[in-house]
Enzyme design. Structure first.
Site, mmCIF file in Angstrom:
data_model
loop_
_atom_site.group_PDB
_atom_site.id
_atom_site.type_symbol
_atom_site.label_atom_id
_atom_site.label_comp_id
_atom_site.label_asym_id
_atom_site.label_seq_id
_atom_site.Cartn_x
_atom_site.Cartn_y
_atom_site.Cartn_z
ATOM 1 N N GLN A 1 40.380 -24.792 -8.103
ATOM 2 C CA GLN A 1 39.865 -26.001 -8.745
ATOM 3 C C GLN A 1 39.926 -27.155 -7.751
ATOM 4 O OE1 GLN A 1 41.711 -26.949 -12.469
ATOM 5 N NE2 GLN A 1 40.522 -28.811 -12.786
ATOM 6 N N GLU B 1 47.365 -33.661 -6.906
ATOM 7 C CA GLU B 1 48.478 -33.877 -5.968
ATOM 8 C C GLU B 1 49.153 -32.564 -5.567
ATOM 9 O OE1 GLU B 1 51.285 -36.494 -3.914
ATOM 10 O OE2 GLU B 1 49.731 -37.217 -5.265
#
Length: 288
Positions: free
Chosen positions: A66, A83
């Site tokens: 993703q 992150e």
């Protein structure tokens, strides 16, 4: 390289002011990891090294499934979402990462980062409370607006914000999972900081249940002859908050439930005789 965006972000974006994913417009591009700076609006401050290592192992075998989300920043990009994927990719020594580039405001950045973490249950209670506070203080949003944007009730947001009134050392225990929100909330009823600290030490050391904690605090207040706060100051329970919110929506006006642990009252506000009549008619209609 360009690819279509998966459905993961599509489920996230509609809850913000950002345009929903459009497969004809949004594309994934491989960009240099060195060009990406961290998200300065990231509400999450703690990242489990073991989970990052596990993700790195998965990326090594399967790749980044993703894409991360970035926005243009100076000559490079600022991270919006992803992150952990970025950290794991850096750990592997990868030079590039798949990303979607979007033009976002600072408020969009805060909202998206907060929503992503909440949906994935990645934030601890203190991080979540501070993120709500940031949306309110930096962008001038009300608790009602914040709740609506995040799919929460206003009392839910208000209860989390109240936690920030606790001393830093208690917030640290809550942040590290040593105590739960259910343990922390009753401590707000205590004014004596020394007593508060004594109780939280017993909670942390004794592994007390929330019910045991409430009993312990009530007994301590009696022993110290400390008068409990007035009904309007006692932290409300999630159950009462939910009932209050349902009544507010039902009558389309402000509703307050005041409870002192033994008894209480419900206040329904009205601002004109016509509004009072409307409320009375609703009560008569439902045989309240």
């Amino acid at each position: 390289m360009k690819r279509g965006l998966g459905k993961g972000l599509g489920a996230l974006i509609p809850t913000t002011n950002i345009e929903q994913y459009n497969p004809e417009k949004d594309t994934i591009m491989e960009i240099s990891i060195e060009e990406i700076i961290p998200n300065s609006f990231q509400p999450r401050t703690n990242f489990d090294p073991e989970k990052i290592a596990e993700l790195a192992a998965s990326i090594k075998e399967h790749g980044v499934l993703q894409p991360v989300i970035v926005r243009p920043h100076n000559q490079g990009y600022e991270l919006v979402v992803g992150e952990r994927r970025l950290r794991a990719s850096k750990q592997l020594g990868l030079e590039k990462i798949p990303a979607v580039i979007k033009t976002l405001t600072d408020q969009d950045m805060t909202e998206v980062a907060l929503i992503e973490n909440i949906q994935r249950h990645d934030l601890n209670p203190v991080e979540e409370a501070r993120a709500y506070k940031r949306l309110i203080e930096e962008f001038g949003l009300t608790q009602e607006v914040v709740a609506k944007k995040l799919g929460k009730s206003r009392p839910f947001v208000a209860n989390f914000l109240r936690l920030l009134n606790l001393p830093d050392n208690i917030l640290e225990l809550l942040e590290n999972g040593k105590i739960t929100v259910g343990h922390a909330r009753p401590l707000l009823a205590i004014d004596d900081k020394n007593l508060q600290q004594q109780l939280v030490n017993q909670i942390a050391d004794g592994q007390l249940s929330v019910r045991d904690t409430e009993k312990l605090i009530n007994n301590s207040l009696k022993n110290k002859k400390q008068k409990p706060k007035s009904p309007t100051e006692i932290p409300s329970s999630p159950i009462l908050d939910d009932i209050q919110e349902r009544l507010r929506l039902k009558f389309s006006t402000k509703v307050n439930i005041k409870d002192d642990g033994k008894r209480g009252k419900i206040e329904i506000e009205y601002f004109s005789y016509e509004e009072l009549q409307r409320i009375i008619e609703m009560l008569d209609e439902h045989n309240y």
